[in-house]
Enzyme design. Structure first.
Site, mmCIF file in Angstrom:
data_model
loop_
_atom_site.group_PDB
_atom_site.id
_atom_site.type_symbol
_atom_site.label_atom_id
_atom_site.label_comp_id
_atom_site.label_asym_id
_atom_site.label_seq_id
_atom_site.Cartn_x
_atom_site.Cartn_y
_atom_site.Cartn_z
ATOM 1 N N LYS A 71 0.886 -1.069 0.102
ATOM 2 C CA LYS A 71 0.044 -0.035 -0.123
ATOM 3 C C LYS A 71 0.808 1.252 0.239
ATOM 4 O O LYS A 71 1.790 1.400 0.642
ATOM 5 C CB LYS A 71 -1.017 -0.001 1.201
ATOM 6 C CG LYS A 71 -1.884 1.211 0.842
ATOM 7 C CD LYS A 71 -2.972 1.043 2.144
ATOM 8 C CE LYS A 71 -2.579 1.489 3.504
ATOM 9 N NZ LYS A 71 -3.578 1.405 4.423
ATOM 10 N N ARG A 115 -10.553 -2.229 6.324
ATOM 11 C CA ARG A 115 -9.770 -2.995 7.308
ATOM 12 C C ARG A 115 -9.345 -2.624 8.625
ATOM 13 O O ARG A 115 -9.442 -3.238 9.478
ATOM 14 C CB ARG A 115 -8.409 -3.550 6.400
ATOM 15 C CG ARG A 115 -7.475 -2.327 6.175
ATOM 16 C CD ARG A 115 -6.708 -1.676 7.499
ATOM 17 N NE ARG A 115 -5.475 -1.221 7.134
ATOM 18 C CZ ARG A 115 -4.866 -0.103 7.832
ATOM 19 N NH1 ARG A 115 -5.366 0.264 8.776
ATOM 20 N NH2 ARG A 115 -3.733 0.230 7.320
#
Length: 330
Positions: A71, A115
């Site tokens: 990410k 998440r």
């Protein structure tokens, strides 16, 4: 072979929270078992633009599946006013661990929201009272929405109290969920005396004290993501059963970073990492547990776990935009 491009709408649709919660719980367990690789988050500071970049790579093997990804995310506070862009923009590269082929490139901002909510749900499932029906939220920004959505996957929430000085943000939250829950605005003590409390603010001076929470409230401390941030008072933390996601991150930039740096808290005050509780090596809530706090800094393995869920569901549904990023004919 094609790489799948998945925008925020695709991620929202295919990051089904029940599955993401399960995948994040598996990721915490893998972290505890030592079947993950997660180098420290690296930073590129850009003071000339009042911003920074952060890279978060990870690999995990749950035993049932393995996955890898990176990410790439930023924080640019001037973006909304100066460029009509979000403060945070994230991009996730999801790769096949065996071949390194980039299976998907997806929106990382929505993925982060999902998440993060999922991590709070995992902690809530292990640390909140079993019959929790009330949820307090301090901070009515975008993360508050996924906190509610995720926590309702693990507890039968009926009443929600949201506290934020911005009345318009509170009203938007109430409007969004008023047809599903008994939702109302309230003070921080009203939110804090719910069975579960999630704090999602960027403050550096604590706003939730010991007197603001119930005797058995479980608190998900989400807001602290940088050194100096601090939502809960030292007295509250000292009185609580503290569970963290990762020692290095939490002591550097999580909810406990300020009192830990000042030696108000030490390792002796930390009950466990969440992975220890997930695998059963350390107990979660017991009859003797009073207030509990989950210090959630957000781990790269959570992003990879959530990306795994999104990619699998999107592929099964034949959705997203496939494109030839890599020329495999050579």
């Amino acid at each position: 072979m094609n790489t799948l491009l998945l925008d925020s709408g695709d991620v929202d649709e295919h990051a089904r929270l029940g599955d993401v919660i399960d995948a994040v719980e598996q990721a915490f367990a893998a972290f505890e078992r030592g079947t993950t690789q997660m180098p420290a988050k690296s930073y590129i500071d850009l003071p000339q633009y009042n911003g920074d970049f952060r890279s978060m790579p990870a690999y995990l093997n749950t035993g049932d599946w393995d996955a890898a990804g990176l990410k790439w995310v930023n924080v640019h506070p001037d973006n909304p006013a100066d460029h009509d862009l979000p403060t945070v923009l994230g991009t996730m590269i999801y790769s096949d661990p065996e071949t390194a082929f980039p299976l998907a490139i997806m929106d990382g901002t929505m993925l982060t929201m999902k998440r993060t909510g999922a991590a709070a749900a995992v902690a809530t499932d292990h640390l909140a009272v079993a019959d929790a029906t009330t949820l307090g939220i301090v901070g009515a920004g975008v993360q508050s929405y996924t906190q509610l959505e995720a926590i309702t996957e693990v507890r039968p929430i009926e009443e929600v109290v949201v506290s934020d000085p911005d009345e318009e943000r509170v009203q938007r939250f109430v409007d969004a969920f008023g047809d599903r829950f008994e939702v109302r605005a309230g003070s921080i003590p009203e939110a804090g005396h719910c069975d579960v409390l999630s704090t999602v603010t960027p403050v550096e001076d604590p706003i939730v004290g010991l007197e603001d929470v119930g005797d058995h409230t479980h608190v998900n401390a989400i807001g602290a993501d940088a050194a100096g941030k601090h939502e809960l008072s030292d007295e509250l933390l000292q009185s609580a059963t503290i569970v963290i996601d990762d020692h290095e991150q939490c002591t550097h930039s999580g909810e406990i970073n300020v009192p830990y740096g000042a030696k108000v808290l030490t390792d002796a005050d930390i009950h466990a990492e969440i992975g220890e509780i997930v695998v059963g090596s350390t107990a979660g809530r017991t009859d003797e547990t009073g207030i509990s706090v989950f210090d959630s800094t957000g781990l790269a393995i959570q992003d990879v776990a959530a990306a795994h869920v999104v990619y699998e569901h999107a592929s099964e549904a034949d959705e997203g935009l496939p494109f030839g990023l890599i020329d495999t004919d050579r």
